[in-house]
Design a protein around this motif. Sequence first.
Motif, PDB file in Angstrom:
ATOM      1  N   GLN A  93      43.127 -25.980  61.836  1.00  0.00           N
ATOM      2  CA  GLN A  93      42.548 -24.732  61.341  1.00  0.00           C
ATOM      3  C   GLN A  93      43.394 -24.239  60.175  1.00  0.00           C
ATOM      4  N   THR A  94      42.745 -23.941  59.070  1.00  0.00           N
ATOM      5  CA  THR A  94      43.426 -23.480  57.863  1.00  0.00           C
ATOM      6  C   THR A  94      43.204 -21.992  57.690  1.00  0.00           C
ATOM      7  N   PHE A  95      44.277 -21.276  57.347  1.00  0.00           N
ATOM      8  CA  PHE A  95      44.201 -19.838  57.097  1.00  0.00           C
ATOM      9  C   PHE A  95      44.773 -19.545  55.715  1.00  0.00           C
ATOM     10  N   PHE A  96      44.178 -18.581  55.054  1.00  0.00           N
ATOM     11  CA  PHE A  96      44.609 -18.160  53.725  1.00  0.00           C
ATOM     12  C   PHE A  96      45.144 -16.738  53.825  1.00  0.00           C
ATOM     13  N   THR A  97      46.411 -16.558  53.459  1.00  0.00           N
ATOM     14  CA  THR A  97      47.050 -15.249  53.528  1.00  0.00           C
ATOM     15  C   THR A  97      47.564 -14.874  52.147  1.00  0.00           C
ATOM     16  N   ASN A  98      48.110 -13.677  52.040  1.00  0.00           N
ATOM     17  CA  ASN A  98      48.707 -13.251  50.770  1.00  0.00           C
ATOM     18  C   ASN A  98      49.895 -14.136  50.387  1.00  0.00           C
ATOM     19  N   PHE A 102      48.274 -21.706  55.275  1.00  0.00           N
ATOM     20  CA  PHE A 102      48.957 -22.378  56.375  1.00  0.00           C
ATOM     21  C   PHE A 102      47.933 -22.988  57.316  1.00  0.00           C
ATOM     22  N   ILE A 103      48.398 -23.966  58.070  1.00  0.00           N
ATOM     23  CA  ILE A 103      47.511 -24.744  58.938  1.00  0.00           C
ATOM     24  C   ILE A 103      48.126 -24.870  60.323  1.00  0.00           C
ATOM     25  N   TYR A 104      47.306 -24.612  61.358  1.00  0.00           N
ATOM     26  CA  TYR A 104      47.653 -25.001  62.716  1.00  0.00           C
ATOM     27  C   TYR A 104      47.174 -26.435  62.867  1.00  0.00           C
ATOM     28  N   ASN A 105      48.042 -27.328  63.326  1.00  0.00           N
ATOM     29  CA  ASN A 105      47.645 -28.716  63.484  1.00  0.00           C
ATOM     30  C   ASN A 105      48.325 -29.298  64.714  1.00  0.00           C
ATOM     31  N   PHE A 106      48.031 -30.559  65.009  1.00  0.00           N
ATOM     32  CA  PHE A 106      48.618 -31.212  66.181  1.00  0.00           C
ATOM     33  C   PHE A 106      48.653 -32.710  65.970  1.00  0.00           C
ATOM     34  N   ASP A 107      49.510 -33.355  66.740  1.00  0.00           N
ATOM     35  CA  ASP A 107      49.457 -34.801  66.920  1.00  0.00           C
ATOM     36  C   ASP A 107      49.756 -35.053  68.390  1.00  0.00           C
ATOM     37  N   HIS A 108      49.568 -36.287  68.848  1.00  0.00           N
ATOM     38  CA  HIS A 108      49.727 -36.527  70.284  1.00  0.00           C
ATOM     39  C   HIS A 108      50.077 -37.975  70.580  1.00  0.00           C
ATOM     40  N   THR A 109      50.620 -38.166  71.754  1.00  0.00           N
ATOM     41  CA  THR A 109      50.767 -39.471  72.381  1.00  0.00           C
ATOM     42  C   THR A 109      49.980 -39.370  73.684  1.00  0.00           C
ATOM     43  N   PHE A 110      50.107 -40.357  74.546  1.00  0.00           N
ATOM     44  CA  PHE A 110      49.408 -40.217  75.818  1.00  0.00           C
ATOM     45  C   PHE A 110      50.248 -39.489  76.867  1.00  0.00           C
ATOM     46  N   ILE A 111      51.423 -38.936  76.447  1.00  0.00           N
ATOM     47  CA  ILE A 111      52.219 -38.135  77.386  1.00  0.00           C
ATOM     48  C   ILE A 111      52.449 -36.700  76.911  1.00  0.00           C
ATOM     49  N   ASP A 112      52.230 -36.426  75.604  1.00  0.00           N
ATOM     50  CA  ASP A 112      52.444 -35.059  75.124  1.00  0.00           C
ATOM     51  C   ASP A 112      51.612 -34.766  73.879  1.00  0.00           C
ATOM     52  N   ARG A 114      51.965 -32.366  70.300  1.00  0.00           N
ATOM     53  CA  ARG A 114      52.824 -31.518  69.463  1.00  0.00           C
ATOM     54  C   ARG A 114      51.930 -30.586  68.656  1.00  0.00           C
ATOM     55  N   LEU A 115      52.127 -29.283  68.856  1.00  0.00           N
ATOM     56  CA  LEU A 115      51.428 -28.252  68.094  1.00  0.00           C
ATOM     57  C   LEU A 115      52.379 -27.774  67.015  1.00  0.00           C
ATOM     58  N   TYR A 116      51.885 -27.662  65.784  1.00  0.00           N
ATOM     59  CA  TYR A 116      52.788 -27.235  64.719  1.00  0.00           C
ATOM     60  C   TYR A 116      52.052 -26.478  63.628  1.00  0.00           C
ATOM     61  N   LEU A 117      52.843 -25.718  62.872  1.00  0.00           N
ATOM     62  CA  LEU A 117      52.353 -25.003  61.694  1.00  0.00           C
ATOM     63  C   LEU A 117      52.849 -25.719  60.444  1.00  0.00           C
ATOM     64  N   TYR A 118      52.001 -25.762  59.444  1.00  0.00           N
ATOM     65  CA  TYR A 118      52.371 -26.305  58.147  1.00  0.00           C
ATOM     66  C   TYR A 118      51.900 -25.296  57.100  1.00  0.00           C
ATOM     67  N   ALA A 119      52.720 -25.048  56.074  1.00  0.00           N
ATOM     68  CA  ALA A 119      52.341 -24.053  55.062  1.00  0.00           C
ATOM     69  C   ALA A 119      52.853 -24.466  53.700  1.00  0.00           C
ATOM     70  N   ASP A 120      52.225 -23.878  52.682  1.00  0.00           N
ATOM     71  CA  ASP A 120      52.701 -24.100  51.315  1.00  0.00           C
ATOM     72  C   ASP A 120      53.644 -22.966  50.896  1.00  0.00           C
ATOM     73  N   PHE A 121      54.201 -22.258  51.885  1.00  0.00           N
ATOM     74  CA  PHE A 121      55.166 -21.183  51.647  1.00  0.00           C
ATOM     75  C   PHE A 121      56.148 -21.169  52.812  1.00  0.00           C
ATOM     76  N   ASP A 122      57.184 -20.384  52.709  1.00  0.00           N
ATOM     77  CA  ASP A 122      58.192 -20.263  53.763  1.00  0.00           C
ATOM     78  C   ASP A 122      57.560 -19.603  54.985  1.00  0.00           C
ATOM     79  N   LEU A 123      57.492 -20.327  56.102  1.00  0.00           N
ATOM     80  CA  LEU A 123      56.849 -19.803  57.319  1.00  0.00           C
ATOM     81  C   LEU A 123      57.551 -18.574  57.884  1.00  0.00           C
ATOM     82  N   GLN A 129      51.482 -12.002  64.104  1.00  0.00           N
ATOM     83  CA  GLN A 129      50.180 -12.182  64.741  1.00  0.00           C
ATOM     84  C   GLN A 129      49.727 -13.637  64.673  1.00  0.00           C
ATOM     85  N   PHE A 130      50.290 -14.417  63.761  1.00  0.00           N
ATOM     86  CA  PHE A 130      49.952 -15.827  63.636  1.00  0.00           C
ATOM     87  C   PHE A 130      50.952 -16.746  64.342  1.00  0.00           C
ATOM     88  N   THR A 131      52.095 -16.201  64.759  1.00  0.00           N
ATOM     89  CA  THR A 131      53.138 -17.050  65.334  1.00  0.00           C
ATOM     90  C   THR A 131      53.423 -16.780  66.805  1.00  0.00           C
TER      91      THR A 131
END
Length: 166
Positions: A93-98, A102-112, A114-123, A129-131
């Motif tokens: 999910q991509t969000f546009f702020t002032n 930033f993007i909420y994203n994930f990757d996975h294995t078959f045991i876990d 990983r949820l993470y944030l990625y942004a084009d600015f300092d998080l 409210q987003f964290t």
Amino acid sequence: MKKIISAFAITAALIFTACEGDQGPPGEDGINILGNVFETTVDFTNNNDYSNIITIPNNIEVFESDVVLVYLLEDVVPDGQGGSLDVWSQLPQTFFTNQGTFIYNFDHTFIDVRLYLYADFDLNLLDNQFTNDQTFRIAILPAEFADAQLEMSDLLETINVSENNL
């Protein structure tokens, strides 16, 4: 009219009695082909590098071929009958702020997962409210790898025939 009703009744009786009798040996129990879903609430902070590793619960068996989907709880709205409904959005999910995007994203294995944030600015500039207290629904859908070989020569021939017909 009575003859038609009598004929119908006799036919129905024959059909229903034809289904009775020896049904043969019982079959094997079926398998559960339903997916599994669980929810987790996390905080994204500078201390965890805006990333959380969620271990898949032990009671959920995950295979390498299974499909993992993750949803973000974006809102809770009234259902019109005094209750509420959760509004889920599939990741990423991509969000546009002032501050930027930033993007909420994930990757996975078959045991876990990983949820993470990625942004084009300092998080660190991102509003709480987003964290804080972000709820995610993780769905594990059973799947098997297809046993198929893609024949490239057939594919290329199909493409060439299609191009020639244009």
